[in-house]
Motif scaffolding. Structure first.
Motif, PDB file in Angstrom:
ATOM      1  N   LEU A  76       0.455  -1.180   0.178  1.00 30.82           N
ATOM      2  CA  LEU A  76       0.050   0.243  -0.056  1.00 30.82           C
ATOM      3  C   LEU A  76       1.383   1.248  -0.067  1.00 30.82           C
ATOM      4  O   LEU A  76       0.207   2.347  -0.690  1.00 30.82           O
ATOM      5  CB  LEU A  76      -0.709  -0.077   0.985  1.00 30.82           C
ATOM      6  CG  LEU A  76      -2.248  -1.611   0.787  1.00 30.82           C
ATOM      7  CD1 LEU A  76      -2.972  -1.034   2.629  1.00 30.82           C
ATOM      8  CD2 LEU A  76      -2.956  -0.646   0.140  1.00 30.82           C
ATOM      9  N   CYS A  77       2.283   1.218   0.298  1.00 28.62           N
ATOM     10  CA  CYS A  77       3.155   1.974   0.506  1.00 28.62           C
ATOM     11  C   CYS A  77       3.696   3.012  -0.834  1.00 28.62           C
ATOM     12  O   CYS A  77       3.438   3.795  -1.417  1.00 28.62           O
ATOM     13  CB  CYS A  77       4.286   2.233   1.271  1.00 28.62           C
ATOM     14  SG  CYS A  77       3.671   2.602   2.854  1.00 28.62           S
ATOM     15  N   GLU A  78       3.235   1.739  -1.717  1.00 30.29           N
ATOM     16  CA  GLU A  78       3.812   1.783  -3.512  1.00 30.29           C
ATOM     17  C   GLU A  78       2.590   2.531  -3.580  1.00 30.29           C
ATOM     18  O   GLU A  78       1.322   3.344  -3.897  1.00 30.29           O
ATOM     19  CB  GLU A  78       3.995   0.643  -4.111  1.00 30.29           C
ATOM     20  CG  GLU A  78       4.744  -0.464  -3.201  1.00 30.29           C
ATOM     21  CD  GLU A  78       6.026   0.046  -3.581  1.00 30.29           C
ATOM     22  OE1 GLU A  78       6.575   1.249  -4.979  1.00 30.29           O
ATOM     23  OE2 GLU A  78       7.074  -1.112  -3.035  1.00 30.29           O
ATOM     24  N   GLU A  79       3.164   3.283  -4.904  1.00 32.15           N
ATOM     25  CA  GLU A  79       1.665   4.350  -5.827  1.00 32.15           C
ATOM     26  C   GLU A  79       1.570   3.325  -6.303  1.00 32.15           C
ATOM     27  O   GLU A  79       2.159   1.708  -6.739  1.00 32.15           O
ATOM     28  CB  GLU A  79       3.155   4.824  -7.325  1.00 32.15           C
ATOM     29  CG  GLU A  79       4.158   6.035  -6.881  1.00 32.15           C
ATOM     30  CD  GLU A  79       3.472   7.225  -6.164  1.00 32.15           C
ATOM     31  OE1 GLU A  79       2.043   7.357  -6.849  1.00 32.15           O
ATOM     32  OE2 GLU A  79       4.001   7.994  -4.841  1.00 32.15           O
ATOM     33  N   PRO A  80       0.380   3.901  -6.848  1.00 33.98           N
ATOM     34  CA  PRO A  80      -1.018   3.012  -7.330  1.00 33.98           C
ATOM     35  C   PRO A  80       0.175   2.043  -9.007  1.00 33.98           C
ATOM     36  O   PRO A  80      -0.911   0.763  -8.586  1.00 33.98           O
ATOM     37  CB  PRO A  80      -1.520   3.408  -7.399  1.00 33.98           C
ATOM     38  CG  PRO A  80      -1.465   4.394  -6.812  1.00 33.98           C
ATOM     39  CD  PRO A  80       0.240   5.249  -7.105  1.00 33.98           C
ATOM     40  N   THR A  81       0.456   2.498  -8.976  1.00 32.81           N
ATOM     41  CA  THR A  81       0.757   1.998 -11.083  1.00 32.81           C
ATOM     42  C   THR A  81       1.669   0.448 -10.488  1.00 32.81           C
ATOM     43  O   THR A  81       1.854  -0.415 -11.254  1.00 32.81           O
ATOM     44  CB  THR A  81       1.543   2.961 -11.707  1.00 32.81           C
ATOM     45  OG1 THR A  81       2.433   3.221 -11.124  1.00 32.81           O
ATOM     46  CG2 THR A  81       0.041   4.079 -12.528  1.00 32.81           C
ATOM     47  N   HIS A  82       2.300   0.817  -9.300  1.00 33.31           N
ATOM     48  CA  HIS A  82       3.859   0.005  -8.836  1.00 33.31           C
ATOM     49  C   HIS A  82       2.982  -1.436  -7.973  1.00 33.31           C
ATOM     50  O   HIS A  82       3.807  -2.081  -7.422  1.00 33.31           O
ATOM     51  CB  HIS A  82       4.476   0.563  -8.015  1.00 33.31           C
ATOM     52  CG  HIS A  82       5.414   1.339  -9.660  1.00 33.31           C
ATOM     53  ND1 HIS A  82       5.777   2.549  -8.690  1.00 33.31           N
ATOM     54  CD2 HIS A  82       5.556   1.476 -10.722  1.00 33.31           C
ATOM     55  CE1 HIS A  82       6.521   3.113  -9.565  1.00 33.31           C
ATOM     56  NE2 HIS A  82       6.656   2.467 -10.546  1.00 33.31           N
ATOM     57  N   GLN A  83       2.033  -1.236  -7.061  1.00 33.51           N
ATOM     58  CA  GLN A  83       1.266  -1.903  -6.326  1.00 33.51           C
ATOM     59  C   GLN A  83       0.793  -3.843  -6.734  1.00 33.51           C
ATOM     60  O   GLN A  83       1.910  -4.769  -6.215  1.00 33.51           O
ATOM     61  CB  GLN A  83       0.222  -1.610  -5.424  1.00 33.51           C
ATOM     62  CG  GLN A  83       0.268  -0.264  -5.061  1.00 33.51           C
ATOM     63  CD  GLN A  83      -0.744   0.037  -4.051  1.00 33.51           C
ATOM     64  OE1 GLN A  83      -1.463  -0.282  -4.338  1.00 33.51           O
ATOM     65  NE2 GLN A  83      -0.998   1.490  -3.449  1.00 33.51           N
ATOM     66  N   ARG A  84       0.823  -3.431  -8.623  1.00 28.67           N
ATOM     67  CA  ARG A  84       0.429  -4.926  -8.776  1.00 28.67           C
ATOM     68  C   ARG A  84       2.357  -5.679  -8.549  1.00 28.67           C
ATOM     69  O   ARG A  84       2.006  -6.789  -8.298  1.00 28.67           O
ATOM     70  CB  ARG A  84       0.181  -4.656  -9.766  1.00 28.67           C
ATOM     71  CG  ARG A  84      -0.017  -6.473 -10.519  1.00 28.67           C
ATOM     72  CD  ARG A  84      -0.868  -6.150 -12.128  1.00 28.67           C
ATOM     73  NE  ARG A  84      -2.296  -5.107 -11.490  1.00 28.67           N
ATOM     74  CZ  ARG A  84      -3.663  -6.050 -11.301  1.00 28.67           C
ATOM     75  NH1 ARG A  84      -3.757  -7.272 -10.975  1.00 28.67           N
ATOM     76  NH2 ARG A  84      -4.601  -5.007 -11.444  1.00 28.67           N
ATOM     77  N   ARG A  85       2.839  -5.168  -9.315  1.00 25.46           N
ATOM     78  CA  ARG A  85       3.909  -5.372  -9.120  1.00 25.46           C
ATOM     79  C   ARG A  85       4.663  -6.040  -7.627  1.00 25.46           C
ATOM     80  O   ARG A  85       5.700  -7.302  -7.456  1.00 25.46           O
ATOM     81  CB  ARG A  85       5.070  -5.054  -9.938  1.00 25.46           C
ATOM     82  CG  ARG A  85       6.322  -5.367  -9.647  1.00 25.46           C
ATOM     83  CD  ARG A  85       7.694  -4.740 -10.494  1.00 25.46           C
ATOM     84  NE  ARG A  85       7.056  -4.208 -12.443  1.00 25.46           N
ATOM     85  CZ  ARG A  85       7.279  -5.570 -12.944  1.00 25.46           C
ATOM     86  NH1 ARG A  85       8.016  -6.681 -12.735  1.00 25.46           N
ATOM     87  NH2 ARG A  85       7.372  -5.556 -14.364  1.00 25.46           N
ATOM     88  N   SER A  86       4.268  -5.029  -7.270  1.00 23.22           N
ATOM     89  CA  SER A  86       4.857  -5.512  -5.609  1.00 23.22           C
ATOM     90  C   SER A  86       4.065  -6.588  -5.096  1.00 23.22           C
ATOM     91  O   SER A  86       4.784  -7.466  -3.936  1.00 23.22           O
ATOM     92  CB  SER A  86       4.443  -4.126  -4.367  1.00 23.22           C
ATOM     93  OG  SER A  86       4.806  -4.036  -3.275  1.00 23.22           O
TER      94      SER A  86
END
Length: 245
Positions: free
Chosen positions: A138-148
């Motif tokens: 959740l701390c990631e940017e929304p565009t990076h959450q899937r990869r995380s």
């Protein structure tokens, strides 16, 4: 290519034209051919046969043995190992791709996943991930959450494969986090004893923009990892080598 002795090699293949890959029947055992036939569609059958022919061909290359004469033995959970040779391997499939990892310095597991844009990952994360792992997503940017999400998921699956315990492996017990001192390395925390597992090493592996891949290796860091894109020409060369045995 560095010797496999103290390194880990990861081979990645993307199957664009299945009909262009041939000769798998000359490499595989009857058991492997039958296992492939049980796959639910033609693409899955082809991917399975090709991946397992590459396992044989590459192991034959590493240990200088006719790939057709290599024997495998499975543990009680179905994890295979090469009989009579000190080499470990792991295979993973997703979409039209597969990856195979090899090591001569301990057990290992590899897992790859396609970054499926339509997959609702958050319910899976809340069911199987620890609180700190969910917070890191959740701390990631929304565009990076899937990869995380997929990075954590593949780390858990890779560790499970390396342990060779099948579905009995407790994926919720181990939490994974980025290592601030090594961009591709990951830290594994055993939540039962609240300590970092420093006897193993865990890594994110870049193979392709739309894929996430992770490795778990039964060896303390640092570990040298090399990646190779297995092309149709390389496969044909490995097939031709069969004439040398």
């Amino acid at each position: 290519m560095k010797p496999l002795r103290d390194n880990v090699h990861v081979w990645y293949c993307q199957i664009q034209s299945p009909e262009a890959w041939c000769a798998v029947e000359f490499v595989l055992s009857m058991e492997e051919i039958t296992a492939g036939q049980r796959r639910h569609d033609k693409a899955s059958k082809t991917r399975y046969w090709l991946a397992h022919s590459c396992i044989r061909l590459l192991i034959g290359h590493y240990i200088n043995v006719d790939p057709r004469h290599i024997s495998f033995q499975k543990n009680s959970f179905g994890k295979p190992r090469v009989v009579g040779h000190d080499i470990s391997f792991s295979v993973s499939y997703t979409s039209n791709c597969f990856a195979i990892a090899f090591s001569k310095s301990g057990e290992l597991g590899v897992d790859i996943e396609w970054l499926n844009p339509g997959f609702d990952f958050f319910p899976v994360a809340t069911r199987f991930f620890g609180d700190d792992e969910i917070r890191s997503i959740l701390c990631e940017e929304p565009t990076h959450q899937r990869r995380s999400f997929f990075e954590i998921h593949t780390l858990k699956e890779a560790y499970s494969k390396a342990q060779g315990e099948g579905l009995s492996f407790d994926r919720e017990r181990y939490e994974f986090h980025k290592n601030p001192h090594a961009p591709q390395s990951r830290l594994c925390v055993d939540s039962e004893v609240s300590c970092i597992n420093d006897k193993w090493s865990f890594h994110a592996v870049y193979l392709d923009l739309d894929l996430v891949a992770s490795l778990a290796i039964d060896k303390p860091a640092p570990v040298c990892i090399e990646t190779f894109h297995l092309t149709q020409d390389m496969y044909s060369q490995l097939i031709k080598r069969l004439q040398e045995y």
